[in-house]
Scaffold this motif. Structure first.
Motif, PDB file in Angstrom:
ATOM      1  N   THR A   2       0.815  -1.201   0.000  1.00 56.07           N
ATOM      2  CA  THR A   2       0.000   0.000   0.000  1.00 56.07           C
ATOM      3  C   THR A   2       0.860   1.267   0.000  1.00 56.07           C
ATOM      4  OG1 THR A   2      -1.760   1.186   1.160  1.00 56.07           O
ATOM      5  CG2 THR A   2      -0.184   0.020   2.525  1.00 56.07           C
ATOM      6  N   VAL A   3       0.368   2.278  -0.642  1.00 53.85           N
ATOM      7  CA  VAL A   3       1.056   3.563  -0.695  1.00 53.85           C
ATOM      8  C   VAL A   3       0.901   4.297   0.641  1.00 53.85           C
ATOM      9  CG1 VAL A   3       1.036   5.829  -1.802  1.00 53.85           C
ATOM     10  CG2 VAL A   3       0.872   3.774  -3.198  1.00 53.85           C
ATOM     11  N   ILE A   4      -0.261   4.195   1.274  1.00 56.78           N
ATOM     12  CA  ILE A   4      -0.485   4.847   2.566  1.00 56.78           C
ATOM     13  C   ILE A   4       0.123   3.951   3.638  1.00 56.78           C
ATOM     14  CG2 ILE A   4      -2.194   5.675   4.220  1.00 56.78           C
ATOM     15  CD1 ILE A   4      -4.037   6.227   1.805  1.00 56.78           C
ATOM     16  N   ARG A   5       1.240   4.391   4.172  1.00 58.79           N
ATOM     17  CA  ARG A   5       2.002   3.569   5.106  1.00 58.79           C
ATOM     18  C   ARG A   5       1.737   3.915   6.572  1.00 58.79           C
ATOM     19  NH1 ARG A   5       6.821   2.210   2.175  1.00 58.79           N
ATOM     20  NH2 ARG A   5       6.103   1.553   0.119  1.00 58.79           N
ATOM     21  N   LEU A   6       1.376   5.172   6.819  1.00 54.36           N
ATOM     22  CA  LEU A   6       1.129   5.613   8.192  1.00 54.36           C
ATOM     23  C   LEU A   6       0.066   6.695   8.157  1.00 54.36           C
ATOM     24  CD1 LEU A   6       1.872   5.631  11.234  1.00 54.36           C
ATOM     25  CD2 LEU A   6       3.671   7.285  10.665  1.00 54.36           C
ATOM     26  N   LEU A   7      -0.951   6.512   8.990  1.00 59.21           N
ATOM     27  CA  LEU A   7      -2.094   7.416   9.033  1.00 59.21           C
ATOM     28  C   LEU A   7      -2.615   7.391  10.457  1.00 59.21           C
ATOM     29  CD1 LEU A   7      -4.811   8.730   7.808  1.00 59.21           C
ATOM     30  CD2 LEU A   7      -5.463   6.385   7.365  1.00 59.21           C
ATOM     31  N   ASP A   8      -2.563   8.543  11.157  1.00 63.61           N
ATOM     32  CA  ASP A   8      -3.042   8.532  12.525  1.00 63.61           C
ATOM     33  C   ASP A   8      -3.308   9.939  13.031  1.00 63.61           C
ATOM     34  OD1 ASP A   8      -3.887   7.303  14.842  1.00 63.61           O
ATOM     35  OD2 ASP A   8      -1.884   6.802  15.561  1.00 63.61           O
ATOM     36  N   VAL A   9      -4.211   9.998  14.008  1.00 63.45           N
ATOM     37  CA  VAL A   9      -4.463  11.186  14.821  1.00 63.45           C
ATOM     38  C   VAL A   9      -4.342  10.672  16.240  1.00 63.45           C
ATOM     39  CG1 VAL A   9      -6.153  12.929  15.494  1.00 63.45           C
ATOM     40  CG2 VAL A   9      -5.998  12.216  13.095  1.00 63.45           C
ATOM     41  N   PRO A  80       2.512  10.338  -8.607  1.00 61.88           N
ATOM     42  CA  PRO A  80       3.113   9.002  -8.686  1.00 61.88           C
ATOM     43  C   PRO A  80       3.961   8.691  -7.440  1.00 61.88           C
ATOM     44  CG  PRO A  80       4.406  10.532  -9.975  1.00 61.88           C
ATOM     45  CD  PRO A  80       3.213  11.308  -9.454  1.00 61.88           C
ATOM     46  N   VAL A  81       3.330   8.681  -6.283  1.00 62.07           N
ATOM     47  CA  VAL A  81       4.047   8.435  -5.031  1.00 62.07           C
ATOM     48  C   VAL A  81       4.213   6.940  -4.778  1.00 62.07           C
ATOM     49  CG1 VAL A  81       3.390  10.617  -3.948  1.00 62.07           C
ATOM     50  CG2 VAL A  81       1.905   8.636  -3.697  1.00 62.07           C
ATOM     51  N   THR A  82       5.263   6.620  -4.052  1.00 59.54           N
ATOM     52  CA  THR A  82       5.479   5.232  -3.642  1.00 59.54           C
ATOM     53  C   THR A  82       5.067   5.020  -2.192  1.00 59.54           C
ATOM     54  OG1 THR A  82       7.767   5.672  -3.005  1.00 59.54           O
ATOM     55  CG2 THR A  82       7.367   4.940  -5.269  1.00 59.54           C
ATOM     56  N   ALA A  83       5.018   6.120  -1.402  1.00 63.75           N
ATOM     57  CA  ALA A  83       4.638   6.013   0.008  1.00 63.75           C
ATOM     58  C   ALA A  83       4.182   7.364   0.540  1.00 63.75           C
ATOM     59  CB  ALA A  83       5.806   5.499   0.842  1.00 63.75           C
ATOM     60  N   LEU A  84       3.185   7.315   1.427  1.00 64.61           N
ATOM     61  CA  LEU A  84       2.678   8.510   2.108  1.00 64.61           C
ATOM     62  C   LEU A  84       2.542   8.218   3.591  1.00 64.61           C
ATOM     63  CD1 LEU A  84      -0.270   9.565  -0.247  1.00 64.61           C
ATOM     64  CD2 LEU A  84       1.947  10.712  -0.033  1.00 64.61           C
ATOM     65  N   ALA A  85       2.725   9.263   4.392  1.00 66.18           N
ATOM     66  CA  ALA A  85       2.516   9.163   5.828  1.00 66.18           C
ATOM     67  C   ALA A  85       1.982  10.490   6.336  1.00 66.18           C
ATOM     68  CB  ALA A  85       3.818   8.820   6.545  1.00 66.18           C
ATOM     69  N   ALA A  86       1.093  10.425   7.317  1.00 63.67           N
ATOM     70  CA  ALA A  86       0.583  11.635   7.961  1.00 63.67           C
ATOM     71  C   ALA A  86       0.124  11.294   9.371  1.00 63.67           C
ATOM     72  CB  ALA A  86      -0.580  12.230   7.164  1.00 63.67           C
ATOM     73  N   VAL A  87       0.627  12.044  10.341  1.00 64.42           N
ATOM     74  CA  VAL A  87       0.180  11.901  11.721  1.00 64.42           C
ATOM     75  C   VAL A  87      -0.041  13.301  12.287  1.00 64.42           C
ATOM     76  CG1 VAL A  87       1.175   9.646  12.246  1.00 64.42           C
ATOM     77  CG2 VAL A  87       2.557  11.678  12.544  1.00 64.42           C
ATOM     78  N   VAL A 100       2.169  18.096  13.734  1.00 61.03           N
ATOM     79  CA  VAL A 100       1.848  17.308  12.545  1.00 61.03           C
ATOM     80  C   VAL A 100       3.142  16.948  11.819  1.00 61.03           C
ATOM     81  CG1 VAL A 100       1.481  19.363  11.093  1.00 61.03           C
ATOM     82  CG2 VAL A 100       0.383  17.206  10.473  1.00 61.03           C
ATOM     83  N   VAL A 101       3.180  15.734  11.281  1.00 59.70           N
ATOM     84  CA  VAL A 101       4.302  15.303  10.449  1.00 59.70           C
ATOM     85  C   VAL A 101       3.709  14.575   9.249  1.00 59.70           C
ATOM     86  CG1 VAL A 101       6.447  13.980  10.301  1.00 59.70           C
ATOM     87  CG2 VAL A 101       5.773  15.002  12.495  1.00 59.70           C
ATOM     88  N   VAL A 102       4.079  15.022   8.046  1.00 59.59           N
ATOM     89  CA  VAL A 102       3.635  14.346   6.826  1.00 59.59           C
ATOM     90  C   VAL A 102       4.849  14.083   5.943  1.00 59.59           C
ATOM     91  CG1 VAL A 102       1.350  15.423   6.910  1.00 59.59           C
ATOM     92  CG2 VAL A 102       3.119  16.433   5.490  1.00 59.59           C
ATOM     93  N   ALA A 103       4.740  13.063   5.106  1.00 54.24           N
ATOM     94  CA  ALA A 103       5.827  12.719   4.195  1.00 54.24           C
ATOM     95  C   ALA A 103       5.268  12.103   2.925  1.00 54.24           C
ATOM     96  CB  ALA A 103       6.791  11.745   4.866  1.00 54.24           C
ATOM     97  N   ALA A 104       6.002  12.338   1.852  1.00 54.64           N
ATOM     98  CA  ALA A 104       5.670  11.727   0.566  1.00 54.64           C
ATOM     99  C   ALA A 104       6.963  11.258  -0.087  1.00 54.64           C
ATOM    100  CB  ALA A 104       4.957  12.727  -0.346  1.00 54.64           C
ATOM    101  N   ALA A 105       6.991  10.018  -0.511  1.00 59.58           N
ATOM    102  CA  ALA A 105       8.123   9.459  -1.247  1.00 59.58           C
ATOM    103  C   ALA A 105       7.676   9.199  -2.677  1.00 59.58           C
ATOM    104  CB  ALA A 105       8.592   8.169  -0.586  1.00 59.58           C
ATOM    105  N   ALA A 106       8.555   9.509  -3.620  1.00 59.96           N
ATOM    106  CA  ALA A 106       8.223   9.367  -5.042  1.00 59.96           C
ATOM    107  C   ALA A 106       9.508   9.076  -5.819  1.00 59.96           C
ATOM    108  CB  ALA A 106       7.566  10.651  -5.557  1.00 59.96           C
ATOM    109  N   PRO A 107       9.368   8.643  -7.073  1.00 62.68           N
ATOM    110  CA  PRO A 107      10.559   8.355  -7.868  1.00 62.68           C
ATOM    111  C   PRO A 107      11.499   9.558  -8.009  1.00 62.68           C
ATOM    112  CG  PRO A 107       8.648   7.357  -8.889  1.00 62.68           C
ATOM    113  CD  PRO A 107       8.141   8.234  -7.773  1.00 62.68           C
ATOM    114  N   HIS A 108      10.949  10.776  -8.044  1.00 59.99           N
ATOM    115  CA  HIS A 108      11.755  11.979  -8.254  1.00 59.99           C
ATOM    116  C   HIS A 108      11.396  13.043  -7.214  1.00 59.99           C
ATOM    117  CE1 HIS A 108      13.033  10.281 -12.049  1.00 59.99           C
ATOM    118  NE2 HIS A 108      11.763   9.980 -12.283  1.00 59.99           N
TER     119      HIS A 108
END
Length: 146
Positions: A2-9, A80-87, A100-108
């Motif tokens: 899954t692309v959504i790797r971390l999701l929390d409040v 075209p993300v490979t991973a997302l996270a948001a807390v 809050v901490v968010v991240a997005a990983a992508a090929p470029h």
């Protein structure tokens, strides 16, 4: 995977290391992060000058996690993300605490930056999390509440 790797409040302190670990991906050439922390001043909605903030309290609607998932799914569909996270943290926070901490990983890197920017912007505008600010002069206000 899954692309959504971390999701929390959550009402516990946030971990940047947890977010970094969750989006680590061999297909990603770039990873972008946004870390929001409680600052010691803010412009009150009715004021023209900044006021000293002594503490913040974040509250979330029961649907906040569902709305955050929707935001993340839309970002994943648009970039075209490979991973997302948001807390996002709720409860009483002190100056310097991570909110809050968010991240997005992508090929470029450009894709990672764009996806991360959209993720934090949409989170702030679409996820029902509200901020109650208390000022040093005894004033207070809700931010983001309807």
């Amino acid at each position: 995977m899954t692309v959504i790797r971390l999701l929390d409040v959550r009402d516990e302190p946030l971990s940047v290391d947890e977010v970094v670990g969750s989006v680590r991906d061999h297909a990603a050439g770039g990873t972008a992060f946004f870390i929001g922390s409680v600052r010691d001043h803010d412009r009150a909605q009715e004021e023209q000058a900044d006021k000293e903030v002594v503490r913040l309290t974040y509250s979330a609607h029961p649907t906040a996690l569902d709305r955050l998932r929707e935001v993340m799914e839309k970002v994943a569909a648009d970039f075209p993300v490979t991973a997302l996270a948001a807390v996002h943290r709720v409860g009483e926070l002190e100056i310097g605490d991570l909110a809050v901490v968010v991240a997005a990983a992508a090929p470029h890197r450009g894709e990672a930056f764009a996806a991360c920017r959209r993720l934090i912007d949409d989170l702030k505008h679409q996820v029902p999390i509200w901020k109650y600010q208390e000022f040093a002069d005894g004033g207070s206000e809700w931010v983001g509440a309807c």
